[in-house]
Design a protein around this motif. Structure first.
Motif, mmCIF file in Angstrom:
data_model
loop_
_atom_site.group_PDB
_atom_site.id
_atom_site.type_symbol
_atom_site.label_atom_id
_atom_site.label_comp_id
_atom_site.label_asym_id
_atom_site.label_seq_id
_atom_site.Cartn_x
_atom_site.Cartn_y
_atom_site.Cartn_z
ATOM 1 N N ALA A 183 51.545 90.712 -7.240
ATOM 2 C CA ALA A 183 50.490 89.702 -7.171
ATOM 3 C C ALA A 183 50.720 88.711 -8.301
ATOM 4 O O ALA A 183 50.918 89.104 -9.450
ATOM 5 C CB ALA A 183 49.114 90.352 -7.299
ATOM 6 N N PHE A 184 50.688 87.446 -7.960
ATOM 7 C CA PHE A 184 50.943 86.383 -8.924
ATOM 8 C C PHE A 184 49.784 85.389 -8.898
ATOM 9 O O PHE A 184 49.384 84.942 -7.821
ATOM 10 C CB PHE A 184 52.234 85.629 -8.567
ATOM 11 N N TYR A 185 49.276 85.038 -10.057
ATOM 12 C CA TYR A 185 48.309 83.946 -10.213
ATOM 13 C C TYR A 185 49.171 82.722 -10.480
ATOM 14 O O TYR A 185 49.917 82.692 -11.465
ATOM 15 C CB TYR A 185 47.370 84.270 -11.374
ATOM 16 N N VAL A 186 49.109 81.714 -9.606
ATOM 17 C CA VAL A 186 50.090 80.636 -9.636
ATOM 18 C C VAL A 186 49.442 79.252 -9.719
ATOM 19 O O VAL A 186 48.247 79.100 -9.492
ATOM 20 C CB VAL A 186 50.997 80.684 -8.368
ATOM 21 N N THR A 187 50.272 78.272 -10.024
ATOM 22 C CA THR A 187 49.849 76.881 -9.969
ATOM 23 C C THR A 187 50.210 76.334 -8.599
ATOM 24 O O THR A 187 50.981 76.944 -7.859
ATOM 25 C CB THR A 187 50.558 76.038 -11.049
ATOM 26 N N GLY A 188 49.669 75.185 -8.253
ATOM 27 C CA GLY A 188 50.010 74.548 -6.988
ATOM 28 C C GLY A 188 48.852 74.570 -6.012
ATOM 29 O O GLY A 188 47.690 74.671 -6.399
ATOM 30 N N GLU A 189 49.175 74.487 -4.741
ATOM 31 C CA GLU A 189 48.154 74.384 -3.694
ATOM 32 C C GLU A 189 47.359 75.667 -3.495
ATOM 33 O O GLU A 189 46.225 75.631 -3.031
ATOM 34 C CB GLU A 189 48.808 73.960 -2.376
ATOM 35 N N THR A 190 47.956 76.804 -3.794
ATOM 36 C CA THR A 190 47.233 78.074 -3.668
ATOM 37 C C THR A 190 47.018 78.654 -5.056
ATOM 38 O O THR A 190 47.600 78.183 -6.037
ATOM 39 C CB THR A 190 48.005 79.080 -2.790
ATOM 40 N N ASP A 191 46.184 79.670 -5.121
ATOM 41 C CA ASP A 191 45.843 80.254 -6.415
ATOM 42 C C ASP A 191 46.564 81.570 -6.690
ATOM 43 O O ASP A 191 46.878 81.868 -7.839
ATOM 44 C CB ASP A 191 44.327 80.463 -6.486
ATOM 45 N N PHE A 192 46.780 82.349 -5.645
ATOM 46 C CA PHE A 192 47.474 83.626 -5.779
ATOM 47 C C PHE A 192 48.527 83.729 -4.681
ATOM 48 O O PHE A 192 48.312 83.261 -3.561
ATOM 49 C CB PHE A 192 46.508 84.817 -5.611
ATOM 50 N N VAL A 193 49.635 84.363 -5.009
ATOM 51 C CA VAL A 193 50.632 84.751 -4.017
ATOM 52 C C VAL A 193 50.784 86.257 -4.160
ATOM 53 O O VAL A 193 50.992 86.767 -5.269
ATOM 54 C CB VAL A 193 51.985 84.041 -4.239
#
Length: 157
Positions: free
Chosen positions: A97-107
């Motif tokens: 689980a990754f908290y990410v930048t960009g259009e989504t919040d988590f991948v």
């Protein structure tokens, strides 16, 4: 923490196969087996080696299907983020689980025996985490590479 060339060699070797004996590792590194054991103990105590794990063939245990899921949340309130993070970390199906930048919040990377099991898990995720606005899913057609190996350069650069 200062890692010397021996530590770095050991980290690469145990990431490739953590079941190697101290004697086998000593042959590759050029140290005695007891020195290898001391170094590995120190690397574990200092948290450089976070844990040892076996890599299981997902097909062999009936978990051949992987899903790459992007989650978008409503609000980034700390308590709502903490609730979702806790939910994700407790689910065995969630491999990463990754908290990410960009259009989504988590991948997140999810494994399931089939699409029905995945759908049931995602329904539960949305029910128990009302802060999830939407999610998109990519079904993995072919697993090309699986691992968590971090390349450790032999020098400190």
């Amino acid at each position: 923490m200062d890692l010397d060339r021996f530590d770095r060699q050991l980290l690469n070797l145990v990431q490739a196969d953590s079941a190697q004996t101290a004697e086998q590792l000593a042959e590759h590194v050029g140290l005695s087996p007891s020195a290898i054991q001391r170094r590995l103990k120190r690397l574990r105590e200092q948290g450089v080696i976070a844990r040892d794990a076996a890599i299981v063939d997902p097909r062999a245990i009936g978990r051949p299907t992987f899903f790459v899921v992007s989650l978008e949340i409503e609000r980034e309130r700390p308590e709502l983020l903490a609730q979702l993070r806790e939910w994700l970390t407790k689910r065995a199906e969630v491999q990463q689980a990754f908290y990410v930048t960009g259009e989504t919040d988590f991948v997140i990377i999810v494994t399931a025996r089939d699409t029905e099991a995945f759908d049931a898990m995602m329904s539960q995720l949305v029910q128990e985490n009302p802060n999830v606005r939407r999610f998109t899913t990519n079904v993995v057609l072919n697993l090309l590479k699986q691992g968590l190996t971090i390349p450790v350069p032999l020098d400190d650069k």
